[in-house]
Design a protein around this motif. Structure first.
Motif, PDB file in Angstrom:
ATOM      1  N   SER A 112      50.343 -92.558  22.089  1.00 41.16           N
ATOM      2  CA  SER A 112      51.415 -93.048  23.112  1.00 41.16           C
ATOM      3  C   SER A 112      52.179 -92.064  23.600  1.00 41.16           C
ATOM      4  O   SER A 112      52.352 -91.811  24.801  1.00 41.16           O
ATOM      5  N   ASP A 113      52.641 -91.047  22.820  1.00 40.06           N
ATOM      6  CA  ASP A 113      53.240 -90.078  23.082  1.00 40.06           C
ATOM      7  C   ASP A 113      52.596 -89.172  24.057  1.00 40.06           C
ATOM      8  O   ASP A 113      53.289 -88.352  25.028  1.00 40.06           O
ATOM      9  N   ARG A 131      52.417 -90.482  27.413  1.00 40.35           N
ATOM     10  CA  ARG A 131      53.614 -90.393  28.261  1.00 40.35           C
ATOM     11  C   ARG A 131      53.885 -88.836  28.548  1.00 40.35           C
ATOM     12  O   ARG A 131      54.403 -89.050  29.772  1.00 40.35           O
TER      13      ARG A 131
END
Length: 461
Positions: A163-164, A167
């Motif tokens: 997810s990082d 993003r």
């Protein structure tokens, strides 16, 4: 006149004997539980007879055979399912993690190299850059999906890291687009945007990708070690059942003085076949999933690390020119990369890698080392145009020797991964159908023993 006899002074003792010591317990035993108690007594008396002993022994033998067989069957079924998860989710997730890291680094290398050559990026460079980002995005999606399916102890952390990356990747791509726009307009600020994008890549994206790499690789290795361990408890259960079966036959011989029972012999053969099949399957799983897999995984791990070092070193060379920095650190990094790649190629050769690919990689590495020394000399003397020509020669993500080395390492990694997948498949094949056959052979052993004891029981009817 009739005289009445006086009750004896000890009459109360007779009443005390007639009265139970525990009236409540006596009432229960002679009331609702009278039937079960009577049946229990009869059953206990029957169990002391020869046919009773036969039935008790057969019930215990049946329970032991079914318990041992079903335990091994369930254990094999669970191992098969876990290996299938490794094959379909955990191992592809590890491969996707490597592809994510190399794609991110490749994109950063191409983006930085575009500021070395005169003019904007060529059409081939733009396509290679876009393809690298697309590969990184798709790899991140595969990793997230694999983490959900594998559901290991590290899955939650892997999902968080993915997810990082998802993003930060649009931020990185946006900064690079600004850098390219300013480069086309001739604004020096383009280098600043590119440097900021590369900083995000180095400090956030690649750090997360490296951790994912380590976690997924350890997950695969840990699962293969766990799933290749011998199943001592289920195997010992089958051994105990076989021992009790042999002991029962010896007891029957002592009681009836008859020759060996055909039904018990058939049941013993069924248990022996089940035990042998399970033992061979365990040995094959241990051999393929532990010994051979670790041999195949070693060159894969070293080659992936070497390719990562090579890409990172190439980017450092580019930034050394763009920032007009000293190349002392770059030279030391290159020496370490040269040693890392050389060691990985030696390991691949030792474990049976493609000799032609290894020779090509060594030639490309030596040529890259020679041109790196020329780059160092040009930067030390302030010949930045010559250094830019060295970095920009050959087009694409850098000069021809580096591109050839990267492509060859990629082929060696793909070949090595096929080897690890082959051993995972071999471990999976060793556990297929064992579960069903062990259960079937255990039931067959029970049926054979009951058929074998039928005549002995018939003698008492």
């Amino acid at each position: 006149m009739v005289t009445q006899s006086r009750p004896s002074d000890d009459a109360w003792l007779d009443e005390l004997e007639a009265r139970p010591a525990h009236p409540r317990l006596h009432g229960v035993l002679h009331g609702p539980l009278a039937g079960p108690v009577r049946m229990g007594r009869r059953g206990h008396a029957f169990a002391r007879t020869t046919p009773g002993k036969l039935i008790v022994v057969m019930v215990l033998l049946t329970a032991m055979l079914l318990a041992a067989g079903l335990s091994m069957s369930q254990s094999m079924a669970g191992r098969n399912q876990a290996l299938d998860t490794v094959r379909e989710a955990t191992e592809p997730m590890s491969a996707a993690a490597h592809l994510l890291s190399t794609s991110l680094l490749r994109a950063d290398t191409i983006a930085a190299g575009g500021f070395v050559q005169p003019g904007p990026l060529s059409h081939e460079d733009v396509q290679a850059y876009s393809a690298a980002l697309d590969t990184a995005v798709s790899s991140a999606g595969e990793i997230y999906k694999g983490a959900v399916e594998a559901d290991t102890a590290t899955s939650e952390r892997i999902e968080e890291l993915v997810s990082d990356i998802q993003r930060d990747l649009p931020v990185y791509a946006g900064l690079n687009e600004r850098a390219r726009v300013n480069q086309r307009m001739g604004n020096p600020v383009g280098v600043a945007y590119m440097s900021e994008a590369s900083s995000i890549m180095r400090t956030r994206l690649l750090v997360s990708a490296s951790e994912i790499n380590a976690l997924t690789r350890e997950d695969v290795a840990k699962e293969m070690r766990r799933l290749s361990e011998p199943q001592w408890v289920p195997l010992s259960g089958l051994v105990a059942a076989l021992g009790f079966l042999v002991l029962t036959q010896w007891w029957l011989w002592r009681v009836f003085r008859r020759r060996l029972n055909k039904g018990f012999i058939a049941g013993t053969l069924a248990v022996v076949v089940a035990l042998s099949w399970a033992a061979v399957s365990n040995y094959q799983s241990w051999r393929n999933g532990s010994v051979e897999y670790e041999r195949a995984a070693k060159p894969w791990e070293e080659l992936t690390a070497a390719r990562f070092d090579a890409l990172e070193t190439r980017t450092d060379e580019t930034f050394a020119l763009l920032r007009r920095q000293s190349v002392v650190h770059s030279s030391r990094a290159f020496d370490g990369t040269y040693a890392s790649v050389s060691a990985a190629l030696e390991t691949a050769e030792e474990y049976g890698g493609g000799q032609q690919l290894i020779d090509d990689a060594r030639d490309a590495l030596r040529t890259w080392a020679y041109e790196h020394n020329e780059l160092v000399g040009a930067l030390n003397t302030g010949s930045y145009e010559q250094a830019a020509a060295l970095l920009a020669s050959g087009g694409g993500a850098g000069e021809a020797p580096f591109r050839e080395l990267d492509a060859t390492l990629s082929k060696l990694i793909a070949s090595s991964r096929e080897g690890t997948q082959a051993y995972i498949d071999a471990s999976l094949d060793a556990t297929r159908q064992v579960s069903a056959w062990v259960a079937l052979l255990s039931v067959l052993a029970v049926v054979c023993t009951w058929l074998g004891i039928r005549r002995r029981l018939g003698e008492y009817l």
